[in-house]
Write a protein that holds these residues in place. Structure first.
Motif, PDB file in Angstrom:
ATOM      1  N   THR A   1       0.817  -1.218   0.000  1.00  0.00           N
ATOM      2  CA  THR A   1       0.000   0.000   0.000  1.00  0.00           C
ATOM      3  C   THR A   1       0.849   1.266   0.000  1.00  0.00           C
ATOM      4  O   THR A   1       0.314   2.358  -0.210  1.00  0.00           O
TER       5      THR A   1
ATOM      6  N   SER B   1      -2.477   5.181   1.442  1.00  0.00           N
ATOM      7  CA  SER B   1      -2.146   3.853   1.969  1.00  0.00           C
ATOM      8  C   SER B   1      -3.331   3.217   2.685  1.00  0.00           C
ATOM      9  O   SER B   1      -3.408   1.990   2.778  1.00  0.00           O
TER      10      SER B   1
ATOM     11  N   LYS C   1      -6.855  -0.592  -2.533  1.00  0.00           N
ATOM     12  CA  LYS C   1      -5.986  -0.629  -3.699  1.00  0.00           C
ATOM     13  C   LYS C   1      -6.631  -1.441  -4.818  1.00  0.00           C
ATOM     14  O   LYS C   1      -7.634  -2.127  -4.633  1.00  0.00           O
TER      15      LYS C   1
END
Length: 630
Positions: A72, A288, A292
Motif C-alpha cells: 500500500t 495507503s 488498492k
C-alpha cells in the motif's frame, strides 16, 4: 575515461570475492606471527564493515519484498523483473572497491594503523563529521550528480547504467559504474578521514557513518514511502534536512530534478527541487489506507518444505529469480526458518507473495502459510481448508475474477478439488479453478503422435482418469495400474462403448515391461522404474518428481507452460520452473481469466474441454516447455 565505466573484476563473476582473501589472510597472519595487532584489527574492521554494509542492503531488500507489508506504500507500482535483477546482480561491487581503498589508506598511513590512538567514542568527532559532511560531501555530490545529468557524454557512459533500472530497489543504490563509485568513495570517505586527521575520530564514528551512509542510500531507493507526511507538517525544517523515498523516486522518473545526496536543502539552493516532491509524498501516505487495485487473477500456492521456503523474494531475491535448487550455505538458516514456519502455523493467514502484470491484468500469487507435510496430518486438514476458504472469500470480496488452487490446495481428499468451497458458497463471484484441465492438456500434447500404448500410474486420480479417457477415445491402449476393480470399472464405463476395450487394468509393473511410454502420477521407486524397457520416456504429474534413476531412459518435467512474452514485472521463479515458466495449473487459471469464462473449474476434469483449453492457451500466447532429460 570509458574504462571507468566497467569494473576491473567484471569478468571474474563470483570469483571476485577472492579479492577479500588478502584481508582475511592478514588478520590470521598478524594474530599468529606478529606482536602488534593493529594491522590485523584494521583489516578485521574493514571486513566487518563490508559485511554490515551488505547486510543493510539485504535487510532493506527483505523489507521491500515483504509485499503484504509494503504494497500500500509502494511508489512505483510495477514489479522488478528478472532482467533488472540480472542488471543489478553485482550491486555489491562498490563494497569490494571500498574495502580495497580502505586497506590502501591504512597501509599508506601508518598513523591510522595505531588502534590505541583512536578511541571507541568521541563526541567532538561526531560534530566534526557532521560539519564536513554538510559542507563538503553534500555540495560535492550535488554538483557532480547534476553535472552527470547535464553532460550527455558523462550521463551516457557513466550514469545511465544506474538509471537503467526501471523500478527503484535497495540493490539499485549500489548499482553504478566504477567512476561513480570512486566519486562516492570520496564523498563518504572525506568526513571519516577528516575527523581522524583532526584527532577526533573514533571506532563508533567509522562504523556508524559507513553503515548509516548505505542505510540512507537504500532508503532513497526502497520504493516504499516509510515517512509519515505528518512528520514534515509538524517539523517543516525536516523537508530540507532529509530526503524521502518519494523524493528520490521523482529523480528516477523525471531525472531533471532532486539531485541531492540526502539533504534537499541543496536542491533548494540550486533551484532543482521538484515542486511535487512533498505533495506526492503526502498523497502516497494518505492513499495507503484506501482500497488498492484488486488483482484480476490470484494463484493460491503453499510452501513445499522448510529449505525451499527460503526460495522467496523476501529472503534472497537473486536466488528467488532462479529455479530452486538446494543451497548448502542456507542450511544454518534452517532452524530459524523452521521456527518461522511454526509461528505461521499458529498466527498467519494467506499473504501476498509476488505479482506480475499481463496485458493490464494484475496477477498475484498468494501463499497459504502451510508446508507440504502438513497436508498429510489428519488434525491439520480442517485448518488448511479454513485458510483456503478465507483466501477465496477475501478474493471474492475485493473483486478478483479468478483464483487458481495450487498443488495440494486442491487435493481431492482435502476438499474435492475445490468442490467443497463452491458448494458451500454458491454465490461466489470469483471463479474457483483447479487448472488441471490445462495440466492434462500439456501432458497429452507431450505424447508423440503414433503412440499406440501407454502405461499409466495414478490411473484413478483426477488427472489419471482424464488422461485415460482422452487417450482411449483416440485409439490408444491405456494400461491403468490400479488395485481397485471398482474404481477402474467406474472410469471404464465413462468411456464410449466402442473405446472401453482400450482401457486395461493391470496390477503389477511388469505388465509394462514392453511399453516405452510411461505416464507417472504416483511416485516410482528405482526398482519399479527398472521394469521399463530401454528408451522409455517418463511423462509425469507426480509431486515431487521421480528420481532420474535410469540412464537409458528419458524423463519429462512437471507439466508447465511459458507465459506470454508481454508479461511484465515477473522476477520470481515458481519453485523449480525456469524463468517465465509456471506450473500448468497456474497457467490454467491465467487462461480462464483471459478468456473471461464464467464457470468454476472444480472437481472432476471435463475431458471434452481439454482441447478447448489447450487451444485457448495457444491463442493467448502461452507455450509448452516440455523437455526430455536423461
Amino acid at each position: 575515461m570509458v574504462t571507468l565505466s566497467v569494473w576491473p573484476w567484471e569478468s571474474y563473476g563470483n570469483l571476485k570475492y577472492l579479492l577479500y582473501a588478502p584481508l582475511a589472510a592478514q588478520v590470521v597472519y598478524s594474530w599468529t606471527y606478529e606482536q602488534d595487532y593493529s594491522r590485523a584489527l584494521w583489516c578485521l574492521h574493514i571486513l566487518i564493515i563490508c559485511g554490515l554494509k551488505g547486510l543493510v542492503h539485504v535487510l532493506w531488500s527483505v523489507y521491500n519484498n515483504m509485499l503484504w507489508v509494503t504494497r500500500t506504500l509502494r511508489i512505483n507500482p510495477n514489479g522488478v523483473d528478472s532482467k533488472q535483477i540480472d542488471h543489478e546482480w553485482h550491486w555489491d561491487n562498490y563494497i569490494l572497491l571500498q574495502a580495497i581503498i580502505a586497506s590502501m589508506i591504512c597501509y599508506m598511513s601508518p598513523s591510522l594503523m595505531m588502534m590505541n590512538s583512536i578511541p571507541l567514542w568521541n563526541t567532538k568527532g561526531l560534530i566534526a563529521l557532521i560539519v564536513i559532511h554538510v559542507t563538503f560531501s553534500e555540495p560535492l555530490y550535488y554538483y557532480l550528480h547534476r553535472s552527470f545529468h547535464r553532460n550527455n557524454y558523462f550521463f551516457t557512459h557513466f550514469h545511465s547504467f544506474h538509471h537503467s533500472s526501471p523500478v527503484p530497489h535497495p540493490m539499485t543504490a549500489g548499482n553504478a559504474t566504477l567512476l561513480e563509485n570512486l566519486i562516492l568513495c570520496v564523498v563518504a570517505g572525506v568526513p571519516l578521514i577528516g575527523s581522524c586527521l583532526l584527532g577526533v575520530g573514533s571506532i563508533s564514528l567509522i562504523y556508524g557513518y559507513a553503515i548509516m551512509f548505505d542505510f540512507l542510500r537504500c532508503l532513497g531507493h526502497c520504493n516504499v514511502e516509510i515517512f509519515s507526511h505528518k512528520l514534515f507538517e509538524t517539523l517543516p525544517i525536516l523537508r530540507y534536512l532529509i530526503y524521502t523515498p518519494t523524493y528520490h523516486a521523482l529523480h528516477h522518473q523525471e531525472m531533471g530534478t532532486n539531485f541531492c545526496l540526502f539533504m534537499p536543502l541543496f536542491d533548494v539552493l540550486g533551484n532543482t527541487l521538484n515542486s511535487n516532491s512533498w505533495e506526492l509524498q503526502k498523497k502516497i501516505r494518505l492513499a495507503s489506507g484506501e482500497r488498492k487495485r484488486a488483482p484480476e487473477f490470484v494463484f493460491l500456492a503453499h510452501g513445499v518444505d522448510v529449505m525451499s521456503a527460503m526460495h522467496a523474494p523476501f529472503v534472497f531475491r537473486s536466488f528467488a529469480s532462479m529455479p530452486y535448487t538446494t543451497r548448502l550455505f542456507l542450511l544454518p538458516m534452517w532452524p530459524f526458518t523452521f521456527m518461522v514456519m511454526l509461528g505461521m502455523w499458529v498466527w498467519s493467514k494467506a499473504f501476498l507473495f509476488s505479482f506480475y502484470t499481463l496485458r493490464n491484468n494484475l496477477c498475484q500469487t498468494w501463499g497459504v502459510p502451510r508446508f507440504g507435510f502438513q497436508y498429510f496430518l489428519p488434525f491439520a486438514t480442517q485448518g488448511i481448508n479454513d485458510q483456503i476458504e478465507a483466501a477465496i472469500l477475501r478474493a471474492d470480496k475485493i473483486g478478483v475474477k479468478v483464483i487458481s488452487l495450487a498443488a495440494l490446495n486442491k487435493n481431492e481428499a482435502l476438499n474435492g478439488g475445490g468442490t467443497l468451497f463452491v458448494n458451500k458458497h454458491p454465490d461466489l463471484r470469483v471463479r474457483v479453478v483447479h487448472g488441471n484441465t490445462l495440466t492434462a492438456a500439456v501432458i497429452l500434447n507431450e505424447i508423440p503422435k503414433g503412440v499406440e500404448e501407454v502405461f499409466l500410474t495414478g490411473a484413478t486420480s483426477k488427472l489419471g482418469r482424464a488422461i485415460a479417457l482422452y487417450l482411449c477415445r483416440r485409439g490408444v491402449r491405456v494400461l491403468m495400474l490400479t488395485m481397485s476393480i471398482e474404481r477402474f470399472q467406474k472410469i471404464q464405463k465413462e468411456a464410449p462403448a466402442e473405446f472401453q476395450n482400450y482401457l486395461v487394468q493391470v496390477t503389477k509393473y511388469n505388465a509394462a515391461q514392453n511399453c516405452k511410454t510411461w505416464i507417472v502420477g504416483k511416485w516410482l521407486t528405482p526398482r519399479e522404474q527398472s521394469w521399463a524397457p530401454a528408451g522409455t520416456h517418463f511423462h509425469q504429474f507426480v509431486v515431487p518428481p521421480i528420481l532420474k534413476f535410469r540412464r537409458n531412459c528419458t524423463y519429462g518435467d512437471l507439466a508447465a507452460m511459458r507465459l506470454p512474452k508481454d508479461v511484465q514485472g515477473l522476477g520470481t521463479c515458481e519453485y523449480t520452473m525456469e524463468r517465465g515458466v509456471v506450473h500448468a495449473c497456474h497457467a490454467g487459471g491465467v487462461v480462464h481469466m483471459l478468456e473471461g469464462w464464467k464457470h468454476h473449474e472444480v472437481g472432476a476434469i471435463d475431458v471434452d474441454r481439454i482441447d478447448l483449453v489447450w487451444e485457448a492457451a495457444m491463442r493467448h500466447g502461452l507455450s509448452s516447455v516440455s523437455s526430455l532429460t536423461n
